[in-house]
Design a protein around this motif. Structure first.
Motif, PDB file in Angstrom:
ATOM      1  N   ASP A  43     -16.181  -0.955   3.648  1.00 50.06           N
ATOM      2  CA  ASP A  43     -16.266  -1.640   4.946  1.00 50.06           C
ATOM      3  C   ASP A  43     -15.297  -1.008   5.948  1.00 50.06           C
ATOM      4  OD1 ASP A  43     -18.218  -3.418   4.162  1.00 50.06           O
ATOM      5  OD2 ASP A  43     -16.822  -5.034   3.663  1.00 50.06           O
ATOM      6  N   VAL A  44     -14.082  -0.737   5.486  1.00 50.01           N
ATOM      7  CA  VAL A  44     -13.071  -0.141   6.366  1.00 50.01           C
ATOM      8  C   VAL A  44     -13.501   1.269   6.794  1.00 50.01           C
ATOM      9  CG1 VAL A  44     -10.706   0.741   6.470  1.00 50.01           C
ATOM     10  CG2 VAL A  44     -11.155  -1.517   5.477  1.00 50.01           C
ATOM     11  N   ILE A  45     -13.977   2.056   5.853  1.00 41.43           N
ATOM     12  CA  ILE A  45     -14.400   3.427   6.166  1.00 41.43           C
ATOM     13  C   ILE A  45     -15.491   3.411   7.223  1.00 41.43           C
ATOM     14  CG2 ILE A  45     -15.567   5.477   5.264  1.00 41.43           C
ATOM     15  CD1 ILE A  45     -14.148   4.915   2.574  1.00 41.43           C
ATOM     16  N   VAL A  46     -16.511   2.582   7.020  1.00 39.40           N
ATOM     17  CA  VAL A  46     -17.642   2.544   7.950  1.00 39.40           C
ATOM     18  C   VAL A  46     -17.195   2.088   9.336  1.00 39.40           C
ATOM     19  CG1 VAL A  46     -19.836   1.403   8.454  1.00 39.40           C
ATOM     20  CG2 VAL A  46     -19.366   2.239   6.143  1.00 39.40           C
ATOM     21  N   LYS A  47     -16.400   1.037   9.396  1.00 48.19           N
ATOM     22  CA  LYS A  47     -15.946   0.536  10.700  1.00 48.19           C
ATOM     23  C   LYS A  47     -15.040   1.540  11.404  1.00 48.19           C
ATOM     24  CE  LYS A  47     -16.323  -4.343   9.428  1.00 48.19           C
ATOM     25  NZ  LYS A  47     -15.590  -5.601   9.088  1.00 48.19           N
ATOM     26  N   THR A  48     -14.181   2.202  10.648  1.00 48.24           N
ATOM     27  CA  THR A  48     -13.262   3.170  11.249  1.00 48.24           C
ATOM     28  C   THR A  48     -14.020   4.360  11.815  1.00 48.24           C
ATOM     29  OG1 THR A  48     -11.517   2.536   9.703  1.00 48.24           O
ATOM     30  CG2 THR A  48     -11.252   4.637  10.838  1.00 48.24           C
ATOM     31  N   VAL A  49     -14.976   4.863  11.060  1.00 46.61           N
ATOM     32  CA  VAL A  49     -15.741   6.025  11.515  1.00 46.61           C
ATOM     33  C   VAL A  49     -16.592   5.677  12.731  1.00 46.61           C
ATOM     34  CG1 VAL A  49     -17.524   7.696  10.903  1.00 46.61           C
ATOM     35  CG2 VAL A  49     -15.768   7.092   9.237  1.00 46.61           C
ATOM     36  N   LYS A  50     -17.275   4.554  12.668  1.00 38.50           N
ATOM     37  CA  LYS A  50     -18.104   4.147  13.812  1.00 38.50           C
ATOM     38  C   LYS A  50     -17.244   3.869  15.036  1.00 38.50           C
ATOM     39  CE  LYS A  50     -22.228   2.399  11.482  1.00 38.50           C
ATOM     40  NZ  LYS A  50     -23.186   1.287  11.356  1.00 38.50           N
ATOM     41  N   GLY A  51     -16.053   3.362  14.802  1.00 36.04           N
ATOM     42  CA  GLY A  51     -15.143   3.119  15.915  1.00 36.04           C
ATOM     43  C   GLY A  51     -14.701   4.389  16.603  1.00 36.04           C
TER      44      GLY A  51
ATOM     45  N   HIS B 247     -22.592   9.487  -0.048  1.00 38.80           N
ATOM     46  CA  HIS B 247     -23.142  10.027  -1.292  1.00 38.80           C
ATOM     47  C   HIS B 247     -23.190   8.873  -2.275  1.00 38.80           C
ATOM     48  CE1 HIS B 247     -23.331  12.892  -4.788  1.00 38.80           C
ATOM     49  NE2 HIS B 247     -22.739  11.864  -5.383  1.00 38.80           N
ATOM     50  N   THR B 248     -24.390   8.561  -2.754  1.00 36.14           N
ATOM     51  CA  THR B 248     -24.524   7.434  -3.672  1.00 36.14           C
ATOM     52  C   THR B 248     -25.415   7.816  -4.841  1.00 36.14           C
ATOM     53  OG1 THR B 248     -25.425   5.182  -3.902  1.00 36.14           O
ATOM     54  CG2 THR B 248     -26.335   6.531  -2.144  1.00 36.14           C
ATOM     55  N   THR B 249     -24.998   7.437  -6.062  1.00 39.78           N
ATOM     56  CA  THR B 249     -25.744   7.825  -7.259  1.00 39.78           C
ATOM     57  C   THR B 249     -25.842   6.692  -8.285  1.00 39.78           C
ATOM     58  OG1 THR B 249     -23.686   8.758  -8.153  1.00 39.78           O
ATOM     59  CG2 THR B 249     -25.211  10.288  -7.080  1.00 39.78           C
ATOM     60  N   SER B 250     -25.743   5.461  -7.826  1.00 37.01           N
ATOM     61  CA  SER B 250     -25.908   4.313  -8.722  1.00 37.01           C
ATOM     62  C   SER B 250     -26.425   3.138  -7.912  1.00 37.01           C
ATOM     63  CB  SER B 250     -24.581   3.932  -9.398  1.00 37.01           C
ATOM     64  OG  SER B 250     -23.682   3.376  -8.454  1.00 37.01           O
ATOM     65  N   VAL B 251     -26.995   2.154  -8.599  1.00 33.11           N
ATOM     66  CA  VAL B 251     -27.568   1.021  -7.871  1.00 33.11           C
ATOM     67  C   VAL B 251     -26.487   0.214  -7.146  1.00 33.11           C
ATOM     68  CG1 VAL B 251     -29.626   0.852  -9.314  1.00 33.11           C
ATOM     69  CG2 VAL B 251     -27.559  -0.393  -9.984  1.00 33.11           C
ATOM     70  N   GLU B 252     -25.296   0.119  -7.726  1.00 35.97           N
ATOM     71  CA  GLU B 252     -24.237  -0.651  -7.077  1.00 35.97           C
ATOM     72  C   GLU B 252     -23.632   0.094  -5.892  1.00 35.97           C
ATOM     73  OE1 GLU B 252     -22.340  -4.078  -7.490  1.00 35.97           O
ATOM     74  OE2 GLU B 252     -24.503  -3.864  -7.352  1.00 35.97           O
ATOM     75  N   SER B 253     -23.418   1.399  -6.044  1.00 35.73           N
ATOM     76  CA  SER B 253     -22.880   2.149  -4.908  1.00 35.73           C
ATOM     77  C   SER B 253     -23.878   2.129  -3.749  1.00 35.73           C
ATOM     78  CB  SER B 253     -22.559   3.590  -5.308  1.00 35.73           C
ATOM     79  OG  SER B 253     -23.700   4.312  -5.716  1.00 35.73           O
ATOM     80  N   LEU B 254     -25.164   2.133  -4.071  1.00 37.42           N
ATOM     81  CA  LEU B 254     -26.202   2.059  -3.042  1.00 37.42           C
ATOM     82  C   LEU B 254     -26.160   0.716  -2.326  1.00 37.42           C
ATOM     83  CD1 LEU B 254     -28.743   3.321  -1.716  1.00 37.42           C
ATOM     84  CD2 LEU B 254     -30.078   2.315  -3.577  1.00 37.42           C
ATOM     85  N   ARG B 255     -26.115  -0.356  -3.093  1.00 36.72           N
ATOM     86  CA  ARG B 255     -26.078  -1.699  -2.492  1.00 36.72           C
ATOM     87  C   ARG B 255     -24.864  -1.888  -1.597  1.00 36.72           C
ATOM     88  NH1 ARG B 255     -23.184  -5.998  -3.097  1.00 36.72           N
ATOM     89  NH2 ARG B 255     -22.118  -5.213  -4.967  1.00 36.72           N
ATOM     90  N   ILE B 256     -23.705  -1.469  -2.092  1.00 36.41           N
ATOM     91  CA  ILE B 256     -22.472  -1.649  -1.318  1.00 36.41           C
ATOM     92  C   ILE B 256     -22.531  -0.862  -0.014  1.00 36.41           C
ATOM     93  CG2 ILE B 256     -19.987  -1.201  -1.310  1.00 36.41           C
ATOM     94  CD1 ILE B 256     -20.046  -1.737  -4.353  1.00 36.41           C
ATOM     95  N   ALA B 257     -23.066   0.356  -0.071  1.00 43.13           N
ATOM     96  CA  ALA B 257     -23.161   1.177   1.138  1.00 43.13           C
ATOM     97  C   ALA B 257     -24.105   0.553   2.155  1.00 43.13           C
ATOM     98  CB  ALA B 257     -23.622   2.586   0.768  1.00 43.13           C
ATOM     99  N   VAL B 258     -25.215  -0.003   1.680  1.00 38.80           N
ATOM    100  CA  VAL B 258     -26.160  -0.665   2.583  1.00 38.80           C
ATOM    101  C   VAL B 258     -25.484  -1.849   3.258  1.00 38.80           C
ATOM    102  CG1 VAL B 258     -28.295  -2.011   2.704  1.00 38.80           C
ATOM    103  CG2 VAL B 258     -28.211   0.079   1.323  1.00 38.80           C
ATOM    104  N   GLU B 259     -24.788  -2.664   2.474  1.00 36.03           N
ATOM    105  CA  GLU B 259     -24.125  -3.839   3.036  1.00 36.03           C
ATOM    106  C   GLU B 259     -22.986  -3.452   3.970  1.00 36.03           C
ATOM    107  OE1 GLU B 259     -23.036  -6.280  -0.295  1.00 36.03           O
ATOM    108  OE2 GLU B 259     -25.049  -7.156  -0.446  1.00 36.03           O
ATOM    109  N   ALA B 260     -22.374  -2.287   3.737  1.00 31.04           N
ATOM    110  CA  ALA B 260     -21.291  -1.836   4.613  1.00 31.04           C
ATOM    111  C   ALA B 260     -21.815  -1.373   5.969  1.00 31.04           C
ATOM    112  CB  ALA B 260     -20.519  -0.704   3.942  1.00 31.04           C
ATOM    113  N   GLY B 261     -23.113  -1.060   6.045  1.00 29.40           N
ATOM    114  CA  GLY B 261     -23.707  -0.697   7.330  1.00 29.40           C
ATOM    115  C   GLY B 261     -23.690   0.784   7.652  1.00 29.40           C
ATOM    116  N   VAL B 262     -23.812   1.639   6.631  1.00 31.05           N
ATOM    117  CA  VAL B 262     -23.839   3.082   6.887  1.00 31.05           C
ATOM    118  C   VAL B 262     -25.061   3.443   7.735  1.00 31.05           C
ATOM    119  CG1 VAL B 262     -22.591   3.669   4.782  1.00 31.05           C
ATOM    120  CG2 VAL B 262     -25.104   3.547   4.746  1.00 31.05           C
ATOM    121  N   ASP B 263     -24.996   4.600   8.374  1.00 27.75           N
ATOM    122  CA  ASP B 263     -26.107   5.083   9.193  1.00 27.75           C
ATOM    123  C   ASP B 263     -27.156   5.825   8.374  1.00 27.75           C
ATOM    124  OD1 ASP B 263     -25.121   4.374  11.913  1.00 27.75           O
ATOM    125  OD2 ASP B 263     -23.492   5.745  11.380  1.00 27.75           O
ATOM    126  N   LEU B 264     -26.754   6.335   7.210  1.00 29.84           N
ATOM    127  CA  LEU B 264     -27.655   7.156   6.409  1.00 29.84           C
ATOM    128  C   LEU B 264     -27.193   7.146   4.954  1.00 29.84           C
ATOM    129  CD1 LEU B 264     -29.872   9.369   6.050  1.00 29.84           C
ATOM    130  CD2 LEU B 264     -28.203  11.034   6.869  1.00 29.84           C
TER     131      LEU B 264
END
Length: 476
Positions: free
Chosen positions: A243-251, A259-276
């Motif tokens: 969450d911090v990484i995404v907000k800081t970068v977008k800011g 880079h995601t290679t598991s179902v949990e890393s994928l879910r967390i990234a989606v919920e964090a609001g990544v662009d891609l």
């Protein structure tokens, strides 16, 4: 990325101001124009370019071609936007001798790779892991018109990962390389945003990232899961940290991907609001849950799967069984992931998740090709200059609609990176990056290979001269 676009516009203005050739007016007439927006192809169309921008697109009968314009007759041809690749590595050399031989010249190797990509119709590439300063030097040389090559956008290091000679990539090289050279190479990539960030608390991450965001990069990629064999199922950053990484970068006004290679890393990234999401189809032996795919579709978060053709899958599995014999359990993760990827992509297609062309491709020296058996690979995604054709064929095999497939390689990538005001479609005011094809790409993915002409920044690319200087592409 926005400051890069502004810098690029200033560079183009300067080059157009002092280079008469780029101020030429060109009219391409009689072609079928597929503009990348998803509408019906425009038959017997004319596209007019002034300098590096498109100034008119329409039916030939409705376009007033400016006096003195150079005419390119394209009856029976098809015009599409220049292709893009969301994920390449223009310099990710694994051979120590190559790194040593070309030390101080990595920008030249990057330009060579960008020319290989351009020759194959990829007018824009997004380099998501590489040595930042050489990439910057190559990008700027191309944007200034000092060199020819695909337009480059760069991330530099993957946040949370260390350099080439680390546990994240190729640690064995350290056994035969001096500690000083290992440190020099790793530092060139890491840029102080490597594994040390993984140890930090979320409240410390923002401050640690900020200096890197002020460097000359165009977007940020972070590791949501591990990269090396045996670590792909581990989370690199916690939910709060992501969450911090995404907000800081977008800011900071940059796009952020992971880079995601598991179902949990994928879910967390989606919920964090990544662009891609890179490698969203790669989830080891576990299929992505319906709830995660539904969330991806509802939020319309673009996903860049490493989709291989049927022949490519068979060849890769055969290769992995040989190459990974020393680590059979860990290597099985890759094999399982290939088989599960097919199911994931099908589910994402059915759900309406935006899928983007991605190859993970790079330019290898002959030594490394022989070392890893890549020279014998069949329809490999990772071969720069060829992988994008294989991705398109793979998505055709998966049942992706032909027009959607074209947009996944053009407009939708530009939108994901927030550069769609300049690139990705053939409309008035857009930068004139385009391909003229001999056959209709909507009839067969194989027709993307039938390139009649490439134009980048409104100028014809002389494909026969590329690459202009050969280093890694030279014969044995």
């Amino acid at each position: 990325m926005y400051k890069s676009i502004i810098a690029y516009s200033l560079m183009v203005f300067a080059v157009m101001e002092f280079t008469p050739l780029q101020a030429e007016t060109i009219a391409i007439t009689g072609a079928t124009i597929i503009d990348g927006n998803g509408g019906s192809p425009l038959k017997n169309g004319t596209l007019v370019i002034d300098g590096n921008r498109i100034i008119a697109v329409g039916k030939t009968r409705d376009i007033d071609v400016p006096a003195g314009a150079r005419i390119i007759k394209a009856e029976g041809k098809y015009i599409i936007p220049g292709l893009m690749d969301t994920n390449v590595h223009l310099f990710i050399e694994m051979a120590v001798e190559t790194l040593a031989k070309y030390e101080g010249q990595y920008d030249k190797l990057i330009i060579e790779a960008a020319q290989v990509a351009l020759k194959a119709g990829v007018t824009t590439v997004f380099d998501s892991y590489g040595p930042r300063q050489p990439l910057v030097d190559a990008r700027d040389a191309i944007n200034l018109g000092e060199e020819i090559g695909s337009r480059i956008y760069l991330a530099g290091n993957i946040v949370g990962y260390d350099g080439p000679f680390s546990g994240d990539f190729w640690p064995d090289a350290k056994a035969t390389t001096s500690p000083s050279f290992v440190k020099k190479i790793n530092d060139m990539w890491v840029q102080d945003v490597g594994r040390r960030l993984v140890w930090m608390a979320p409240e410390q991450l923002g401050g640690a990232l900020e200096p890197y965001l002020k460097k000359d990069i165009d977007f940020v990629k972070y590791g949501a899961s591990g990269h090396s064999i045996g670590e792909m199922h581990f989370l690199t950053f916690s939910e709060k940290a992501q969450d911090v990484i995404v907000k800081t970068v977008k800011g900071a006004g940059l796009t952020v991907q992971t880079h995601t290679t598991s179902v949990e890393s994928l879910r967390i990234a989606v919920e964090a609001g990544v662009d891609l999401l890179q490698h969203c189809d790669v989830t080891g032996p576990v299929v992505v849950p319906d709830s995660t795919i539904k969330m991806m579709a509802e939020r319309q978060i673009p996903c860049a799967p490493l989709t291989m053709t049927v022949l490519g899958e068979e060849a890769r599995i055969k290769f992995l069984k040989v190459f990974g014999a020393s680590q059979p359990e860990a290597n099985q993760e890759f094999i399982d992931s290939i088989q599960i990827s097919r199911q994931n992509v099908r589910k994402m297609l059915d759900a309406g998740v935006p899928l983007l062309l991605s190859t993970d491709s790079y330019l290898n020296s002959k030594r490394v090709e022989e070392w890893f058996g890549i020279s014998d690979a069949v329809e490999s995604l990772t071969v720069l200059g060829e992988g994008h054709f294989h991705w398109l064929k793979a998505m055709e095999e998966r049942g992706m609609d032909a027009m959607t497939m074209l947009m996944s390689a053009t407009r939708d990538i530009a939108r994901a990176y927030k550069i769609d005001k300049d690139l990705g479609t053939l409309e008035k005011g857009m930068i004139a990056d385009l391909l003229i094809l001999d056959e209709n790409p909507l009839k067969s993915s194989g027709n993307y290979k039938k390139i009649h002409m490439i134009m980048k920044d409104g100028r014809k690319v002389d494909r026969d001269t590329l690459p202009t200087r050969r280093f890694l592409t030279q014969a044995n």
